[in-house]
Design an enzyme around this catalytic site. Structure first.
Site, PDB file in Angstrom:
ATOM      1  CB  THR A 283      -0.936   0.004   1.221  1.00  0.00           C
ATOM      2  OG1 THR A 283      -0.176  -0.244   2.396  1.00  0.00           O
ATOM      3  CG2 THR A 283      -2.013  -1.062   1.084  1.00  0.00           C
TER       4      THR A 283
ATOM      5  CB  VAL B  46      -0.006   5.760   3.113  1.00  0.00           C
ATOM      6  CG1 VAL B  46       0.364   6.471   4.404  1.00  0.00           C
ATOM      7  CG2 VAL B  46      -0.846   6.680   2.235  1.00  0.00           C
ATOM      8  CB  CYS B  47       2.134   0.925   4.389  1.00  0.00           C
ATOM      9  SG  CYS B  47       0.520   0.828   5.089  1.00  0.00           S
ATOM     10  CB  THR B  48       5.438   1.996   0.347  1.00  0.00           C
ATOM     11  OG1 THR B  48       4.636   0.848   0.025  1.00  0.00           O
ATOM     12  CG2 THR B  48       6.789   1.864  -0.325  1.00  0.00           C
TER      13      THR B  48
ATOM     14  CG  LEU C 218       6.714  -0.084   6.708  1.00  0.00           C
ATOM     15  CD1 LEU C 218       6.300  -1.315   5.923  1.00  0.00           C
ATOM     16  CD2 LEU C 218       6.988  -0.470   8.139  1.00  0.00           C
TER      17      LEU C 218
END
Length: 213
Positions: free
Chosen positions: A43, A45-47, A50
């Protein structure tokens, strides 16, 4: 499903991760920890999140904080996603990502909010102290990426106020003056706060940050 509140013991669990099996309490050891969840692998935003956490590792290390992420996908998916994160965010993921395909950890920590989305975790953040107590909970919607500068700021405040009789005022940053807690009697201030203090109101007394030279 139990609701976790500030001051509760952080529930322990054993789960697979991108770095092998983790027993959460054993993995935390005697330091601080952050557990944060992601709606799913791959996804956008998560990329970015992290990748940001990987770049902040030295800041977390300075504060004796271990970071672990969680997503409801499996280990092999995580490993493929980590390659994408490293490539697109120009970094190297240097912390484990928990695989939670059966959503056991998500449910243990109440990370799935059915009115928001019945299947995906919201963006939960739990800060846990060395006694395994939950010291901070922040819940973001899936569409809003987290501010990791703010997380560092809160950890600085939590670690300062855990060991000194102060609180931190609005918009406080590491190095700013602190508020002396009301439980400290005026007569005890000189001994506890040798750097001096200022009385703004009888209930509002400030002092330079005590844990800085």
């Amino acid at each position: 499903m139990a609701t976790i509140r500030l001051g509760d013991l952080a529930p322990n669990f054993t789960a697979q991760s991108s770095e092998g099996q983790i027993n959460f309490h054993d993995w935390l050891g005697d330091g601080w920890g952050i557990l944060f969840s992601h709606p799913a692998d791959y996804t956008p935003v998560c990329t970015t999140e992290l990748g940001t956490v990987a770049k902040y590792k030295s800041e977390f290390d300075k504060r004796n904080v271990k970071v672990v992420a969680l997503s409801v996908d499996g280990v092999e998916s995580h490993k493929g996603w980590i390659k994408d994160i490293n490539e697109t965010q120009n970094t190297t993921v240097n912390f484990p990502i928990i695989a939670d395909e059966d959503r056991k950890v998500s449910e243990l920590y109440d990370m799935i909010h059915p009115n928001a989305d019945s299947k995906l975790t919201v963006r939960s953040v739990f800060v846990i102290d060395p006694d395994k107590k939950v010291k901070l909970i922040i819940t973001y919607p899936a569409s809003t990426g987290r501010n990791f500068d703010e997380l560092l700021r809160v950890i600085d405040s939590l670690q300062l106020t855990a060991y000194h009789k102060v609180a931190t005022p609005a918009n406080w940053n590491n190095g700013d003056d602190c508020v002396i807690v009301p439980a400290v009697a005026d007569k005890d201030i000189p001994e506890l706060f040798p750097k001096g203090h200022k009385v703004v109101k009888p209930y509002l007394r400030t002092t330079p940050q005590p844990n800085l030279d």
